[in-house]
Structure formats: structure tokens, C-alpha cells
Design a protein around this motif. Structure first.
Motif, PDB file in Angstrom:
ATOM      1  N   LEU A 139     -12.852  32.141 -41.632  1.00 27.06           N
ATOM      2  CA  LEU A 139     -11.797  31.235 -42.100  1.00 27.06           C
ATOM      3  C   LEU A 139     -12.246  29.786 -41.886  1.00 27.06           C
ATOM      4  O   LEU A 139     -13.059  29.508 -41.007  1.00 27.06           O
ATOM      5  N   LEU A 140     -11.686  28.890 -42.692  1.00 25.35           N
ATOM      6  CA  LEU A 140     -12.014  27.465 -42.530  1.00 25.35           C
ATOM      7  C   LEU A 140     -11.042  26.876 -41.506  1.00 25.35           C
ATOM      8  O   LEU A 140      -9.830  26.894 -41.716  1.00 25.35           O
ATOM      9  N   PRO A 141     -11.568  26.356 -40.388  1.00 28.28           N
ATOM     10  CA  PRO A 141     -10.708  25.964 -39.261  1.00 28.28           C
ATOM     11  C   PRO A 141      -9.767  24.805 -39.579  1.00 28.28           C
ATOM     12  O   PRO A 141      -8.692  24.699 -38.988  1.00 28.28           O
ATOM     13  N   ASN A 142     -10.135  23.942 -40.527  1.00 27.16           N
ATOM     14  CA  ASN A 142      -9.293  22.777 -40.794  1.00 27.16           C
ATOM     15  C   ASN A 142      -8.301  23.001 -41.932  1.00 27.16           C
ATOM     16  O   ASN A 142      -7.645  22.079 -42.384  1.00 27.16           O
ATOM     17  N   LYS A 196     -20.151  26.268 -44.322  1.00 32.29           N
ATOM     18  CA  LYS A 196     -19.187  27.357 -44.172  1.00 32.29           C
ATOM     19  C   LYS A 196     -18.360  27.511 -45.460  1.00 32.29           C
ATOM     20  O   LYS A 196     -18.213  28.614 -45.976  1.00 32.29           O
ATOM     21  N   GLU A 197     -17.857  26.384 -45.960  1.00 31.76           N
ATOM     22  CA  GLU A 197     -17.107  26.419 -47.222  1.00 31.76           C
ATOM     23  C   GLU A 197     -17.975  27.009 -48.337  1.00 31.76           C
ATOM     24  O   GLU A 197     -17.508  27.831 -49.119  1.00 31.76           O
ATOM     25  N   ILE A 233     -18.303  30.701 -48.216  1.00 28.33           N
ATOM     26  CA  ILE A 233     -17.097  31.380 -48.706  1.00 28.33           C
ATOM     27  C   ILE A 233     -16.984  31.252 -50.218  1.00 28.33           C
ATOM     28  O   ILE A 233     -16.650  32.205 -50.921  1.00 28.33           O
TER      29      ILE A 233
END
Lengths: 228, 292
Positions: free
Chosen positions: A90-93, B199-200, B203
């Protein structure tokens, strides 16, 4: 839905990850891929996503020969495959809503579709109350639910789950399995790599066991190990 | 579509803010390199204008001996007229030479008074089609009876040519180095952006975002830096032209000055330069880090 035909994957220096694997998975099935670490479970999933190419053999996903798929068609393939991982990714922000919406935004879905579908799916995974929470404010099980919602929000034909309960306690794992079962009952093919024998034994679904890259067992309504 | 544009601009703005310092360095380097490139062009053009103007006036002077015979004179005259390199010939008599001398030194009457009208030699004033062909003319005329000396002003021009060349090549060289560093710096901002968003991006790939969708924000960021640098360079050149060329040069002499047209002609070249720098940089950065 998925077909492997004599698929072999060898990494450099003759490390064999999969060896001569042939199998078929039909639409709507729920399949466990089991086996010890390094038995080829992750390679199996990476091949389906075309993150890697098989060294030999062919595989089909949703009627398409993945081995022959050109690079620019990979995104289309992946839109048919929802993916869930042990570490949630998941993206933390971003909030729960934003994390799920992200999956639709980046494939160019329109805002009104996003605004309609995202709350629906978050409701489905049981997090309707936590739409605007950040991942760090959620428990591990709740985070995994968000990641399942993200994998499922675009209604993929197939859901790939790589050790989805690996970081969760048994009670939470059962909840996650119930959710995956529900998604499967809607008609989604679910493929789950795991070495959680309690779950496999409880579910009584098809089990494909890998050892050293070979399929050593393919059993419908199976358990984790013979007599284990 | 509107939503997509919104997304791109949001991502680009975030990227620029995140790398503000490197972005600033990249923009500055693009500015300096393109400013030098354009400046070299303007200076080259300026020197060419001066050379053109001076070439108009350059002539070869063939001074004749005082007691030249009529046949020698006729022969020399015919010889000059038959030379293909010659554009025009004017004969200046001793009397005319004296008039010009008086005009030239009218502020120093002592000097004028000390020179008798007869002391100055008559000459052929030869205009060449191309001032660099002085050597050919000189070689053919040298040693002919009736000629005293042959003089030419092209030496000065040659020096001007050399200075112009040195200046331009120097500016091109520095500008080339700066362009390479600009490419490196922009590639670096793109790379840092990709790293910050790995990270983005992971995904995005998993859920099936297309390569171009992933790349566009980085491409816009690079283009923004390249084009902003180019616009600054154009502004800088405008100031250079108006302050240096238009104010300073006319003050020292009556020289022709580069025009606004000359500057405008450079605008598309410089903008294109900024775009190309940005494209090359993002290609370099994305080739390694943004494959599926």
C-alpha cells in the motif's frame, strides 16, 4: 482460463525454478499452490504476470498466449489479473480510498466511475468505516483487505495471491480467506500461493504441490500434505 | 481526459517540488548552455556584419612609379581589366591622391604644407570580388614594369576572421560541454523522481498502467526544465542584444548592429535545443529504470 504447457524456467547458472510444468486451471476455480520456500511458487506467479519469460514451454491466460504477447500488450494482460502480496504494497501517504482509487486512476478510468466503484468495493471488503484512514492506522488484516480491494476493484478475471496471510495471525488469516472465498464465489478465479497448511486443510480446494520446480501433486479438494 | 491532464500536472508539480534544488541546477545549466550557443550565433553574426561592411571598402592599391611609360600604363590597365577576380578598377591620379591626403589630414596643416602635390604616387584602386584573392592578384602583378608597390587591407580582415572563428568555436565548445551537463542533470532529476516513486511505479505496473502513462509525468518534468531554461536563454539574449549590441557598440563606432530579426531567427533553434536536451535526458534516464 490458465494453461501451462511444459513450462520450464531456469535462472542463470542452471538454477531450476520450474521444470516441465503442465497444468490447466478453469474459470471460477480456487487453487492453492503449495510447497516449501524456493519450490517455484513465486516464479509461477511472476510468469503469469509476464514479469519473467519461461525458458521453455508456453502458457496461456484468458485465451491468450502469454509467451507470445508483445511488450505493449502486457498492461492489458495485467488488468485481467488482480494481485495481492504478503507485504500489502500500500502507498503510505494515501488513504484507503486513495489507495484503491489509484489502481483505477492509473489505467485511465473516469472520475465518476472511480467515485462509484471504490466505496462499493471497500464496503465489500468490510472497511466502509475506514475510507479516509491511512494504512498506518489500520491493522495488518485491514491493510490486506485494502490490498484485496485494490486488486479486485477493476473486476479482474483472475486474482493472484502470493502468501496473502503470511504476515497475519491465524484468526485474521481466516477472515482474509473468507473474503477470498467470497470473491471466488462471484466468479473470479483465485490462485493462492501459500505454505499455511491450516488454511489449505480447512478450505478443501484444489491443491497443486510444487517441489524443486516440479508438480508432485495436483489434487482436487486436497489438503496441505499427505496425511500431514 | 481532463482527469488525466489533472493527474499529469499534479505529478509533475510534485516531482519538481521534491527535486527543487536539482531542478534548479538543471534549468540553470540549460539556460547557460543555450545562452552561450545563441550568444555565439549573435556574435558571429555581428562580426560578419562588420566584415561585410569593411569588405565593401577593401581595395588593393597598385602604386605606380612616377615616370611610368604610356605603354606600361596601358598594358597594366588592360591586364587588370582582364583579371576574373577583379570587380572594378579606379585610377587615382597624383592630383586626386593629393586631394584625398589633404582631406584626410586637414587638421594638421603643417603636414599638408610639407608635402608637395607631386610627392604622392598615382595608383590603380582595385576592388576584388572576393577580398581573400589578394594573393593571386599580387602574384600576377609583382615584378611588372611600372609598378612601385602593391598594398592591401585584407590583413586586418583576416585577423577579424580569425578572432570571429576563435570566439565562435570557443563558445560552441563551452556550450557543448554545458549541454552535456544539462542532459546529465535533467536525467538525474528524472532518475531521482523515479527512485522516489518506485513504490507507486511498481503498483502502477502491477495494475496494468501503460508504460506511457507511467512515463508522461517524468517527461513533462524534463520538458518543463528544458523549455524553461531555453526561455531564460532567449530572455538573456534579448538583454544581451539590447544592452551590449545596441547601446555599447554604436557608442564606439558607426558599425552595423545585429537586428531583432537576427535574434528572432534564433528563438526556434533555442527552444528546439531545450526540447531536445529534455528528450535525450529523459530517454537516458527511463531507458534503464522504466522498463516493464
Amino acid at each position: 482460463m490458465i494453461k501451462f504447457q511444459n513450462v520450464t524456467k531456469t535462472y542463470k547458472e542452471s538454477v531450476v525454478a520450474l521444470e516441465d510444468v503442465s497444468l490447466e486451471i478453469s474459470k471460477g476455480e480456487f487453487v492453492f499452490i503449495v510447497g516449501p520456500s524456493g519450490s517455484g511458487k513465486s516464479t509461477f506467479i511472476r510468469l503469469l504476470l509476464k514479469e519473467e519469460e519461461p525458458t521453455a514451454g508456453s502458457l496461456w491466460v484468458a485465451g491468450k498466449n502469454v509467451t507470445r504477447l508483445s511488450r505493449w500488450k502486457i498492461p492489458e494482460l495485467r488488468r485481467n489479473l488482480g494481485t495481492v502480496f504478503q507485504d500489502f504494497k500500500l502507498l503510505p501517504n494515501k488513504t484507503v480510498f486513495q489507495n484503491v482509487a489509484f489502481a483505477l486512476e492509473v489505467i485511465g478510468k473516469q472520475k465518476h466511475i472511480i467515485d462509484q466503484r471504490v466505496p462499493e468495493i471497500i464496503e465489500l471488503v468490510g472497511l466502509g468505516e475506514k475510507l479516509n484512514n491511512l494504512p498506518e492506522e489500520l491493522s495488518g488484516g485491514e491493510q490486506q483487505r485494502v490490498s484485496i480491494a485494490r486488486a479486485f476493484v477493476n473486476r479482474p478475471l483472475i486474482l493472484l495471491a502470493d502468501e496473502p496471510t503470511g504476515n497475519l495471525d491465524p484468526a485474521t488469516s481466516v477472515e482474509i480467506m473468507k473474503l477470498l472465498d467470497r470473491i471466488n464465489r462471484i466468479g473470479t478465479t483465485v490462485i493462492m500461493a501459500t505454505h499455511d497448511n491450516a488454511i489449505v486443510d480447512a478450505m478443501r480446494r484444489r491443491v497443486i504441490e510444487l517441489d524443486d520446480g516440479r508438480v508432485i501433486r495436483d489434487q482436487s479438494r486436497g489438503v496441505y500434505g499427505y496425511g500431514a | 481526459m481532463a482527469r488525466r491532464l489533472d493527474y499529469y500536472f499534479h505529478e509533475t508539480a510534485t516531482g519538481l517540488r521534491r527535486n527543487a534544488l536539482v531542478a534548479f541546477a538543471a534549468i540553470t545549466t540549460v539556460f547557460i548552455s543555450l545562452f552561450l550557443l545563441g550568444g555565439a550565433q549573435l556574435i558571429g553574426r555581428q562580426i560578419n556584419l562588420i566584415i561585410d561592411q569593411q569588405t565593401e571598402r577593401v581595395e588593393v592599391s597598385v602604386y605606380l612609379v612616377d615616370n611610368i611609360s604610356k605603354s606600361d600604363f596601358t598594358r597594366l590597365n588592360q591586364m587588370l581589366h582582364s583579371m576574373p577576380q577583379v570587380e572594378s578598377i579606379r585610377y587615382e591620379t597624383k592630383q586626386e591622391a593629393y586631394q584625398r591626403f589633404k582631406e584626410l589630414f586637414k587638421n594638421q596643416p603643417d603636414l599638408v604644407n610639407n608635402v608637395s602635390p607631386n610627392a604622392l604616387p598615382a595608383s590603380f584602386r582595385v576592388k576584388l570580388k572576393n577580398s581573400e584573392q589578394f594573393g593571386v592578384i599580387k602574384a600576377q602583378l609583382e615584378g611588372q614594369p611600372g609598378i612601385d608597390t602593391i598594398k592591401d587591407q585584407s590583413e586586418i580582415l583576416n585577423r577579424l576572421f580569425a578572432v570571429s572563428r576563435a570566439l565562435r568555436y570557443g563558445a560552441y565548445g563551452v556550450s557543448a560541454i554545458m549541454i552535456l551537463s544539462a542532459i546529465g542533470l535533467i536525467a538525474n532529476t528524472v532518475r531521482m523522481g523515479i527512485f522516489a516513486r518506485r513504490k507507486e511505479i511498481g503498483i502502477m505496473r502491477l495494475v496494468g498502467a501503460t508504460n506511457w502513462f507511467i512515463r508522461v509525468p517524468f517527461l513533462i518534468e524534463a520538458l518543463f526544465e528544458g523549455v524553461l531554461g531555453a526561455l531564460l536563454a532567449i530572455g538573456g539574449l534579448y538583454i544581451l542584444k539590447n544592452i551590449f549590441f545596441n547601446q555599447f557598440l554604436p557608442a564606439i563606432s558607426f558599425l552595423p548592429v545585429v537586428t531583432t530579426q537576427d535574434l528572432l531567427a534564433l528563438v526556434p533553434v533555442i527552444l528546439l535545443g531545450g526540447v531536445v536536451v529534455a528528450l535525450v535526458a529523459s530517454w537516458l534516464a527511463m531507458r534503464r529504470f522504466l522498463e516493464v
